[in-house]
Design an enzyme around this catalytic site. Structure first.
Site, short mmCIF file in Angstrom:
data_model
loop_
_atom_site.label_atom_id
_atom_site.label_comp_id
_atom_site.label_asym_id
_atom_site.label_seq_id
_atom_site.Cartn_x
_atom_site.Cartn_y
_atom_site.Cartn_z
N ASP A 218 8.24 22.38 14.73
CA ASP A 218 10.11 22.21 14.74
C ASP A 218 10.56 23.20 14.07
O ASP A 218 11.72 23.23 14.11
CB ASP A 218 10.27 20.63 14.31
CG ASP A 218 10.10 19.69 15.17
OD1 ASP A 218 10.38 19.70 16.41
OD2 ASP A 218 9.84 18.36 14.73
C1 BGC Z 1 10.25 19.46 8.97
C2 BGC Z 1 9.59 19.14 10.24
C3 BGC Z 1 10.11 18.08 11.23
C4 BGC Z 1 11.45 18.30 11.24
C5 BGC Z 1 12.51 17.27 12.04
C6 BGC Z 1 11.71 19.78 9.22
O1 BGC Z 1 12.54 19.75 8.18
O2 BGC Z 1 9.74 20.39 8.16
O3 BGC Z 1 8.11 18.76 9.68
O4 BGC Z 1 9.51 18.04 12.25
O5 BGC Z 1 12.26 18.78 10.15
O6 BGC Z 1 12.80 16.37 11.48
C1 NOJ Z 2 7.08 16.65 11.90
C2 NOJ Z 2 7.72 16.08 13.51
O1 NOJ Z 2 7.68 14.62 13.28
C3 NOJ Z 2 6.58 16.53 14.42
O2 NOJ Z 2 7.41 16.09 15.64
C4 NOJ Z 2 6.52 18.02 14.60
O3 NOJ Z 2 5.48 18.46 15.48
C5 NOJ Z 2 5.79 18.29 13.10
N1 NOJ Z 2 6.61 17.90 12.03
C6 NOJ Z 2 5.65 19.82 12.88
O4 NOJ Z 2 7.08 20.60 12.74
#
Ligand code: BGC
Ligand code: NOJ
Length: 811
Positions: free
Chosen positions: A483
């Site tokens: 993400d």
């Molecule tokens: C985090 C991710 C997460 C995303 C969506 C980001 O700040 O680092 O792990 O998936 O937010 O909530």
């Molecule tokens: C947490 C999110 O919930 C997941 O969807 C994502 O793949 C990982 N972070 C990596 O960014």
């Protein structure tokens, strides 16, 4: 250093000192009513939705940490203490917290008095029940005063923390006998209230926080408890609480038990009142009537234990490695159920007001619970697919109550659609139920625009070839699994959400090798599902697309010693030896090899060797190297994190099992297990002071070697790691893998593991699979014999409930 131990027979983790390196929590509830409870009684509860129907209040980021929960204060002749140590923190003569499956028992002893609190959320009744037992273990009689305490949330958890100009004037309660009713906003549009009661006469009560506590006191020093006198005040506005005062006389050796119940009650909209301003209490009475006696409480506990016993008997292993066994048999599957219930909403790191259900998250979580609750997995798949758009794209998140796509976060995470194929295939392989493919499912929740589930899968599949970039690789869109790799974001505005911003107007060129790998990895399932629906032409077309992608990855996605990560918005490489920072990333190595890309060309082994050489640490494999040391406008959130944390070179536990699975693809069982073990909590119990989070569940992230606190974990419980590690260990390492026609057996294990037995319930039958590895193989099955007859291929279930004895010889 350890702070407790595993009691595998009781399926409990036993914490033996209260000052754990971080609050170590448990989840109670399996249907609608859920509670988070820490080892000192901290936490909160809610009904169905942690944001909209929050029952008790909890302050995140509080000082001290974990202040607020359901507390039982004891005043023993002027000596005030709590069995869970917090919040009073009076030194305990003994302390123990047992976190079990759906229940928690906290026991403290001080000055010859023992107090234990068994907390649980029963199956089938929307409440949290506590049995509090006082026992006089001293030689003389005692007169003890017991005070309960919960603080009510004014339902909407976000509003509760922000809208004080209104909230300080709306709180309302009612008290009748021992029952305290929290009825804020019931007078207008709500038809629900909470009840907090005890099955005993009370000496007094409190419902207003300020009078109970004293305005300038904390949870550690409530005036009412220290002065040993409830105020009997009916709250009006401010902060409603529930507190009962019980007086207990205990002879030496005597025990007294009290059952406290905190329930959620709902009335039909046209039957809210008994009389003017008097709430209809029938639902409260129905709940309380189930917890009047100790026998009733015990039988609810039995029901709860039976519920978990049955669930967890679906898959179990017996080996010489007790840590492996306890993770597989108990804690990993338990955590998978928690992620099923919570998604990413409420933990000690997720506030319960932020994220909805993720399209990707929920599809992945399903991999960890599909064998436990296949019917609910089916429903979940239909819910997820219903939020898909007609062009195959997907809302990144949907709301759990309405089940509608979340327009704030929107779409454009181009891996999302593929996860649906993954999930549906997993369901069909588990159950053999192909009828899900014929189910009519709407697009974007619009009942006037529906198609079969199979058509949804086709749109998911096609969304990739319909959105290719200059190298024939999938366009990444907003981001893929990572993400934080935001290649079209270009954000230079503080506070702007990386998750939604897209500041680059021109040319869509950024491409993801990860999505390419994932496409090739899910293609065989899509193809097989097409065949099973009789659509061979579509199966062939899909095969051609997958082959094309395979070639594109080899041509444009290989960097010489590992797979590239992506191409950015200028067509520049990411995750290449040519880069200064971020030369290599974990995700494409895992997924491309899982897809079989480069196996016959010898590249897969090369890529995994590079992972070992460049990304491995003693605490697990980091996401990328070298870490980004400055903010890169063209990369987005990934480079916003300080080196070693989260997606910027943290050990993102979620993708470690991808590497472990990839190792099984090339047959390296020793390495697959080494990778499994490094992030597995039970193996980290001894270094709890470094790891800090619970030694019985996975955390999302462990700080990488670039971070100051290398080895320190964060974001425990709600992570895709739970599902992926179980998927890995149960199917690839132990090698018991559901397939379309039956169970495939193909372990890939450390050569030192000479024997193990997996018991697997599958489509109605039970298979007891004894694996003999006296040959010290890492992979390879010489023979399989089921009920005395040799088996060539899969183990087929008769669906009659038969128990089969299976002997597997490796070598
Ligand atoms: C985090 C991710 C997460 C995303 C969506 C980001 O700040 O680092 O792990 O998936 O937010 O909530
Ligand atoms: C947490 C999110 O919930 C997941 O969807 C994502 O793949 C990982 N972070 C990596 O960014």
């Amino acid at each position: 250093m350890k702070y407790g131990y595993f009691d595998d027979r009781a399926k409990e983790y036993v914490i033996t000192r209260p000052d754990t390196p971080y609050p170590w929590i448990n989840y109670l509830g399996s249907e609608d009513f859920f509670s988070l409870i820490s080892n000192s009684g901290g936490g909160y509860c809610f009904y169905r939705d942690a944001r909209m129907l929050r029952i008790t209040r909890y302050r995140y980021n509080n000082v001290p940490t974990d202040g607020g929960g359901r507390y039982f204060y004891i005043n023993d002749g002027g000596d005030v203490w709590c069995p869970g140590w917090m919040p009073v923190k009076a030194k305990l003569d003994s302390y123990e917290c047992r976190h079990g499956l759906g229940y928690t028992v906290i026991t403290g002893e001080r000055g010859g008095l023992k107090c234990s609190d068994t907390a649980m959320v029963p199956v089938g009744t929307p409440c949290e029940a506590h049995r509090v037992v006082l026992e006089n273990v001293s030689g003389s009689a005692k007169d003890v005063d017991l005070y309960s305490f919960v603080e009510f949330c004014l339902w909407n958890a976000l509003d509760d923390q922000t809208n004080f100009q209104r909230n300080y004037s709306i709180g309302e309660v009612e008290v009748i006998g021992s029952a305290i009713y929290h009825k804020t906003e019931y007078r207008e549009r709500r038809n629900h209230y909470a009840v907090f009661s005890v099955n005993a006469d009370i000496a007094g009560f409190d419902t207003d926080r300020e009078t109970f506590m004293g305005l300038y006191n904390g949870f550690d020093s409530p005036d009412a408890v220290y002065e040993n006198r409830s105020r009997n005040k009916i709250a009006s506005g401010w902060a409603p609480i529930g507190s009962h005062h019980i007086k207990a006389h205990l002879e030496p050796g005597e025990r007294k038990s009290y059952i406290f119940v905190l329930g959620y009650c709902e009335n039909p909209k046209d039957d809210k009142w008994e009389a003017q301003d008097v709430i209809n209490k029938r639902p409260a009475e129905a709940i309380l009537s189930k917890f009047r006696t100790d026998e009733q409480f015990e039988s609810e506990m039995e029901k709860l234990k039976a519920y978990w016993e049955k669930l967890l008997s679906t898959y179990s292993v017996e080996s010489a490695d007790e840590k492996l066994d306890r993770m597989v048999n108990i804690w990993n599957q338990y955590q998978c159920m928690v992620t099923f219930n919570m998604s990413r909403s409420a933990s000690y790191f997720e506030s319960g007001i932020g994220r909805g259900m993720g399209f990707r998250d929920s599809s992945q979580d399903l991999l960890g619970f599909v064998h436990l609750i296949p019917e609910r997995a089916r429903e979940r798949l239909v819910d997820i697919a219903s939020t898909q758009m007609a062009d195959g794209s997907a809302y990144h998140q949907y709301q759990p109550l309405t089940k509608k796509g979340n327009t704030d976060v929107g779409s454009g995470f181009n891996d999302d659609p593929l996860w649906l194929i993954f999930g549906v295939a997993a369901y069909v392989k588990e159950t053999g139920d192909l009828s899900i493919l014929d189910e009519q499912v709407p697009f974007d929740n619009d009942e006037s625009n529906t198609a079969t589930m199979m058509e949804h899968l086709k749109r998911s599949f096609d969304h990739v070839p319909n959105n290719l970039g200059p190298h024939g690789l999938p366009l990444i869109g907003h981001a893929d699994w990572n993400d934080c790799l935001n290649l079209n974001c270009f954000s230079d505005t503080p506070g702007q959400s990386f998750q939604t911003a897209s500041n680059r107007e021109s040319g869509d060129v950024a491409e993801s090798v990860f999505i390419a790998g994932m496409f090739v990895a899910v293609a065989p399932d899509y193809i097989e599902l097409c065949r099973r629906c009789g659509n061979t032409a579509e199966a062939e077309r899909a095969k051609t697309e997958a082959d094309k992608m395979y070639d594109s990855v080899l041509k444009y996605g290989w960097d010489g010693a590992w797979f590239l990560r992506a191409y950015d918005a200028f067509g520049e490489k990411i995750g290449s030896d040519e880069c200064d920072e971020g030369k290599i990333f974990i995700e494409p190595q895992g997924f491309c090899v899982m897809a079989g890309i480069g196996v016959k060309e010898g590249l897969a082994k090369r890529a995994l060797d590079s992972v070992k050489e460049k990304l491995d640490t003693k605490y697990g494999i980091v996401l990328n190297q070298p870490a980004y040391t400055r903010y890169h406008l063209e990369l987005g959130e990934i480079s916003s994190y300080p080196p070693g944390y989260k997606e910027n070179a943290g050990i993102f536990c979620h993708n470690n099992p991808w590497i472990s699975i990839a190792e099984t693809v090339i047959g390296r069982g020793n390495r697959a297990f080494e990778v499994y073990r490094k992030t597995c909590p039970a193996y980290l119990e001894d270094i709890s002071e470094i790891h800090r989070t619970e030694p019985y569940v996975y955390s999302q992230m462990i700080a990488g070697r670039d971070a100051v606190n290398h080895g320190e974990a964060k974001n425990s419980w709600l992570t895709g790691t739970a599902a992926w590690t179980f998927w890995n260990v149960s199917r690839y390492i132990l090698g018991v893998m559901p397939d379309y026609d039956g169970l495939k057996i193909d372990p890939c294990i450390p050569d030192t593991l000479t024997a193990f037995t997996v018991t697997r319930r599958f489509r109605g039958d039970t298979f007891v699979i004894e694996v003999d590895n006296r040959a010290h193989a890492e992979k390879g099955v010489k023979s399989i014999v089921c009920d005395g007859s040799p088996v060539d291929g899969v183990l087929r279930s008769s669906g009659t409930g038969a128990i089969h004895s299976v002997k597997v010889i490796m070598g």
